[in-house]
Design an enzyme around this catalytic site. Structure first.
Site, mmCIF file in Angstrom:
data_model
loop_
_atom_site.group_PDB
_atom_site.id
_atom_site.type_symbol
_atom_site.label_atom_id
_atom_site.label_comp_id
_atom_site.label_asym_id
_atom_site.label_seq_id
_atom_site.Cartn_x
_atom_site.Cartn_y
_atom_site.Cartn_z
ATOM 1 N N GLY A 1 -4.461 -4.002 -3.603
ATOM 2 C CA GLY A 1 -5.581 -3.132 -4.178
ATOM 3 C C GLY A 1 -4.662 -1.766 -4.485
ATOM 4 O O GLY A 1 -4.149 -1.108 -3.840
ATOM 5 N N HIS A 2 -4.692 -1.621 -5.826
ATOM 6 C CA HIS A 2 -4.120 -0.372 -6.216
ATOM 7 C C HIS A 2 -4.928 0.632 -6.502
ATOM 8 O O HIS A 2 -5.634 0.563 -7.426
ATOM 9 C CB HIS A 2 -3.030 -0.811 -7.417
ATOM 10 C CG HIS A 2 -2.015 -2.017 -6.943
ATOM 11 N ND1 HIS A 2 -1.149 -2.563 -7.947
ATOM 12 C CD2 HIS A 2 -1.767 -2.686 -5.702
ATOM 13 C CE1 HIS A 2 -0.479 -3.382 -7.239
ATOM 14 N NE2 HIS A 2 -0.700 -3.420 -6.082
ATOM 15 N N GLN B 1 2.093 -6.085 -3.108
ATOM 16 C CA GLN B 1 2.486 -6.086 -1.984
ATOM 17 C C GLN B 1 3.753 -5.428 -1.783
ATOM 18 O O GLN B 1 4.272 -4.496 -2.572
ATOM 19 C CB GLN B 1 2.389 -7.733 -1.567
ATOM 20 C CG GLN B 1 1.309 -8.359 -1.478
ATOM 21 C CD GLN B 1 0.755 -8.878 -2.511
ATOM 22 O OE1 GLN B 1 1.282 -9.447 -3.330
ATOM 23 N NE2 GLN B 1 -0.698 -8.502 -2.814
ATOM 24 N N LYS C 1 1.646 2.281 -5.122
ATOM 25 C CA LYS C 1 2.169 1.489 -6.413
ATOM 26 C C LYS C 1 1.336 1.919 -7.650
ATOM 27 O O LYS C 1 1.622 2.411 -8.673
ATOM 28 C CB LYS C 1 2.357 -0.109 -6.085
ATOM 29 C CG LYS C 1 3.365 -0.425 -5.134
ATOM 30 C CD LYS C 1 3.444 -1.876 -5.201
ATOM 31 C CE LYS C 1 2.322 -2.450 -4.366
ATOM 32 N NZ LYS C 1 2.120 -2.133 -2.932
ATOM 33 N N ASP D 1 0.654 -1.282 -0.061
ATOM 34 C CA ASP D 1 0.039 0.144 0.143
ATOM 35 C C ASP D 1 0.640 1.109 0.169
ATOM 36 O O ASP D 1 0.679 2.212 0.429
ATOM 37 C CB ASP D 1 -0.887 0.028 1.220
ATOM 38 C CG ASP D 1 -1.838 -1.275 1.187
ATOM 39 O OD1 ASP D 1 -2.371 -1.589 0.213
ATOM 40 O OD2 ASP D 1 -2.335 -1.594 2.200
HETATM 41 P P1 GDP Z 1 -0.643 0.557 -3.492
HETATM 42 O O1 GDP Z 1 -1.327 -0.925 -3.109
HETATM 43 O O2 GDP Z 1 0.705 0.421 -3.399
HETATM 44 O O3 GDP Z 1 -1.252 0.682 -5.096
HETATM 45 O O4 GDP Z 1 -1.353 1.552 -2.549
HETATM 46 P P2 GDP Z 1 -2.880 1.770 -2.219
HETATM 47 O O5 GDP Z 1 -3.809 2.200 -3.326
HETATM 48 O O6 GDP Z 1 -3.408 0.450 -1.610
HETATM 49 O O7 GDP Z 1 -3.065 2.732 -1.022
HETATM 50 C C1 GDP Z 1 -2.138 3.896 -1.212
HETATM 51 C C2 GDP Z 1 -3.248 4.885 -0.993
HETATM 52 O O8 GDP Z 1 -2.720 6.285 -0.650
HETATM 53 C C3 GDP Z 1 -4.465 5.207 -1.893
HETATM 54 O O9 GDP Z 1 -5.634 5.405 -1.274
HETATM 55 C C4 GDP Z 1 -3.982 6.296 -2.751
HETATM 56 O O10 GDP Z 1 -5.035 7.055 -3.342
HETATM 57 C C5 GDP Z 1 -3.139 7.270 -1.450
HETATM 58 N N1 GDP Z 1 -2.166 7.964 -1.912
HETATM 59 C C6 GDP Z 1 -1.460 7.791 -2.941
HETATM 60 N N2 GDP Z 1 -0.224 8.727 -2.967
HETATM 61 C C7 GDP Z 1 -0.660 9.602 -1.985
HETATM 62 C C8 GDP Z 1 0.007 10.822 -1.700
HETATM 63 O O11 GDP Z 1 0.951 11.270 -1.797
HETATM 64 N N3 GDP Z 1 -0.680 11.403 -0.453
HETATM 65 C C9 GDP Z 1 -1.828 11.006 -0.174
HETATM 66 N N4 GDP Z 1 -2.427 11.845 0.782
HETATM 67 N N5 GDP Z 1 -2.465 9.943 -0.410
HETATM 68 C C10 GDP Z 1 -1.766 9.251 -1.698
HETATM 69 P P1 IMO Z 2 -0.845 -4.037 -2.237
HETATM 70 O O1 IMO Z 2 -0.426 -4.435 -3.518
HETATM 71 C C1 IMO Z 2 -1.060 -4.583 2.135
HETATM 72 C C2 IMO Z 2 -1.213 -8.701 3.681
HETATM 73 C C3 IMO Z 2 -2.363 -9.147 4.113
HETATM 74 C C4 IMO Z 2 -1.842 -10.056 5.196
HETATM 75 C C5 IMO Z 2 -0.961 -10.845 4.525
HETATM 76 C C6 IMO Z 2 -1.018 -12.183 3.931
HETATM 77 O O2 IMO Z 2 -2.218 -3.619 -2.361
HETATM 78 O O3 IMO Z 2 0.198 -3.489 -1.680
HETATM 79 P P2 IMO Z 2 -2.871 -12.697 1.878
HETATM 80 O O4 IMO Z 2 -4.204 -12.397 1.473
HETATM 81 O O5 IMO Z 2 -1.682 -12.440 0.751
HETATM 82 O O6 IMO Z 2 -2.605 -14.221 2.198
HETATM 83 O O7 IMO Z 2 -2.489 -11.854 3.041
HETATM 84 O O8 IMO Z 2 -0.371 -9.779 3.831
HETATM 85 N N1 IMO Z 2 -1.349 -8.238 2.214
HETATM 86 C C7 IMO Z 2 -1.228 -6.930 1.942
HETATM 87 N N2 IMO Z 2 -1.122 -5.588 2.594
HETATM 88 N N3 IMO Z 2 -1.157 -4.493 0.843
HETATM 89 C C8 IMO Z 2 -1.257 -5.475 -0.016
HETATM 90 O O9 IMO Z 2 -1.110 -5.486 -1.268
HETATM 91 C C9 IMO Z 2 -1.278 -6.898 0.584
HETATM 92 N N4 IMO Z 2 -1.634 -8.164 -0.026
HETATM 93 C C10 IMO Z 2 -1.417 -8.843 1.033
HETATM 94 O O10 IMO Z 2 -3.189 -8.063 4.880
HETATM 95 O O11 IMO Z 2 -1.322 -9.537 6.491
HETATM 96 MG MG MG Z 3 -2.827 -1.667 -1.784
#
Ligand code: GDP
Ligand code: IMO
Ligand code: MG
Length: 423
Positions: free
Chosen positions: A40-41, A224, A16, A13
């Site tokens: 979840g991207h 991840q 990416k 998270d």
């Molecule tokens: P990913 O899994 O690495 O793609 O990241 P996620 O989408 O799960 O989580 C990142 C969260 O931070 C999302 O809700 C993005 O919209 C938000 N986000 C990304 N970059 C920034 C930033 O620079 N500032 C803030 N406030 N939010 C951001």
């Molecule tokens: P992105 O790509 C954050 C965590 C789960 C749990 C562990 C194992 O959005 O960064 P799983 O379902 O893979 O068996 O879960 O890994 N986890 C993540 N945490 N971002 C993710 O993906 C994750 N994918 C799995 O919360 O602790």
């Molecule tokens: Mg994510």
């Protein structure tokens, strides 16, 4: 042409999805190499937010091919929902979305097995997203899995039945309360498989090899983060795939000597969702502020993310394991208003000061040692140029660059595509 990688360096998270979307205009192909719908991207542009789970984050660009690599595990049901969302946004995915025949399928019973395994662990549960990731990768390495390419064979439903029946026996063996209506789940699954089959399946390693020869630019998108890697993460509280740079080689068939840039992406602080050790975790108002301002809720499960200060010991480890060449720092805007920022620069490990990630980072063994840095008050979210950034923010970034010995070339100051500043 060489292949570039984009990898999360923490517990996922990091942002990416946003950065892959920002970088996509420089690439002909975006290729996801591991993970599945546990990811979840999030992408934001034109006032709209999109969350992708399995589909690469370049899909909103017209000219770019998006490839789901062999290292990915696909749940046809979730995949279909993602496609439906793209259709709603008038995205013509048929012409630009390709699937590796060697990618493995998540069956309904894989999800049930995930739930049964977690329930049987009680307090020691991993905190899995319950998307069936672990059981699917177990069947892959156990040589029992069903792959996308199998869907082109006449007997795939027999293979499916054999595996699903075996899963049901294992679920019973767990002896935990997992309620399900398999007939209902299978109806949904087979319907979604039909949609999946309308897409183009390819021998993706050959495709990528040819693309490299033709001079196409390729970005491999990780899911991840490094601390969730099956080998190098905080085992057993990890996911079941190789989230580090090597995963791009096995998950796409790209040779190691063809990799050029490895972009490492991290938050200006740290978050973790699910169970497992987290040395710099905060249980106070500061942690609560990060969670609230950063809107730290899982993009896949909606669970609140645990928050804490930046951990440079862990980050250095991730930089080393991946051979990172450039860093991207996300969510600097969330730290605006903190008078003092803390960065963990060493651990007190069983009474000794250490600078590397030890085998065990559970709280009873590790206490973080912090360096304090002056914070900044200004709101960064409206800034678009490096020279607008406050002095203290630049000092924070420069401190990290010095510690990590890698340049931080991009900083993100908000969720939108446009809130991205090159340094
Ligand atoms: P990913 O899994 O690495 O793609 O990241 P996620 O989408 O799960 O989580 C990142 C969260 O931070 C999302 O809700 C993005 O919209 C938000 N986000 C990304 N970059 C920034 C930033 O620079 N500032 C803030 N406030 N939010 C951001
Ligand atoms: P992105 O790509 C954050 C965590 C789960 C749990 C562990 C194992 O959005 O960064 P799983 O379902 O893979 O068996 O879960 O890994 N986890 C993540 N945490 N971002 C993710 O993906 C994750 N994918 C799995 O919360 O602790
Ligand atoms: Mg994510």
């Amino acid at each position: 042409m060489a292949v570039d990688l984009l990898l999360g360096l923490q517990w996922g998270d990091e942002g990416k999805g946003k950065i892959v979307d920002v970088l996509t205009s420089k690439y002909d192909i975006i290729a996801r190499f591991q993970g599945g719908p546990n990811a979840g991207h999030t992408l934001e542009f034109d006032g709209q937010k999109h969350v992708l789970h399995t589909i690469p984050s370049g899909i909103f660009h017209d000219e770019t091919i998006n490839l789901v690599g062999n290292g990915v595990v696909i749940d046809p049901v979730i995949f279909k929902k993602e496609l439906d969302n793209l259709s709603k946004n008038n995205i013509d995915y048929l012409s630009k979305l390709l699937i590796s025949r060697k990618a493995h399928l998540i069956l309904p019973t894989h999800r049930l097995l995930d739930a049964a395994s977690e329930a049987s662990k009680g307090k020691a549960k991993i905190g899995s997203t319950l998307k069936g990731i672990g059981p699917t990768y177990m069947d892959k390495t156990g040589r029992n899995g069903i792959r996308v390419g199998d869907l082109e064979l006449d007997n795939w439903k027999e293979k499916y039945r054999t595996l699903s029946d075996k899963h049901e026996k294992i679920i019973k063996f767990y002896d935990v309360d997992v309620q399900y209506d398999l007939a209902e789940l299978e109806k949904e699954f087979f319907d979604a498989v039909k949609t999946l089959k309308s897409l183009t399946f390819i021998d993706s390693e050959a495709y990528l090899h040819a693309a490299q020869k033709e001079g196409k630019t390729i970005l491999a998108e990780g899911a991840q983060g490094s601390l969730l890697d099956i080998d190098f993460g905080t085992y057993p509280f990890v996911t079941s795939s190789t989230t580090t740079a090597a995963g791009a080689c096995t998950g796409l068939g790209v040779a190691p000597n063809k990799i050029k840039e490895a972009y490492g992406i991290f938050k200006a602080y740290t978050t973790r969702v699910g169970s497992g050790p987290f040395p710099t975790e905060l249980f106070d108002e500061d942690g609560e502020t990060m969670g609230r301002v950063g809107n730290e809720f899982g993009a896949t499960t909606g669970r609140a993310r645990r928050c804490g200060w930046l951990d440079l010991v862990a980050l250095k480890y991730a930089v080393q394991v991946n051979g990172i060449t450039q860093l991207i720092m996300m969510k600097g805007d969330v730290l605006s208003g903190f008078k003092t920022l803390k960065v963990c620069t060493a651990y007190n490990y069983k009474g000794k000061e250490i600078y590397h990630l030890p085998y065990n980072i559970e709280a009873e063994n590790v206490t973080p040692i912090y360096t304090e840095i002056k914070g900044w008050a200004a709101d960064l979210t409206g800034m678009t140029k490096a020279d607008e950034l406050p002095k203290e923010f630049n000092e924070y970034v420069e401190f990290l660059e010095k510690e990590l010995e890698i340049p931080i070339k991009v900083v993100s100051v908000g969720p939108d595509r446009t809130q991205t500043i090159e340094r």
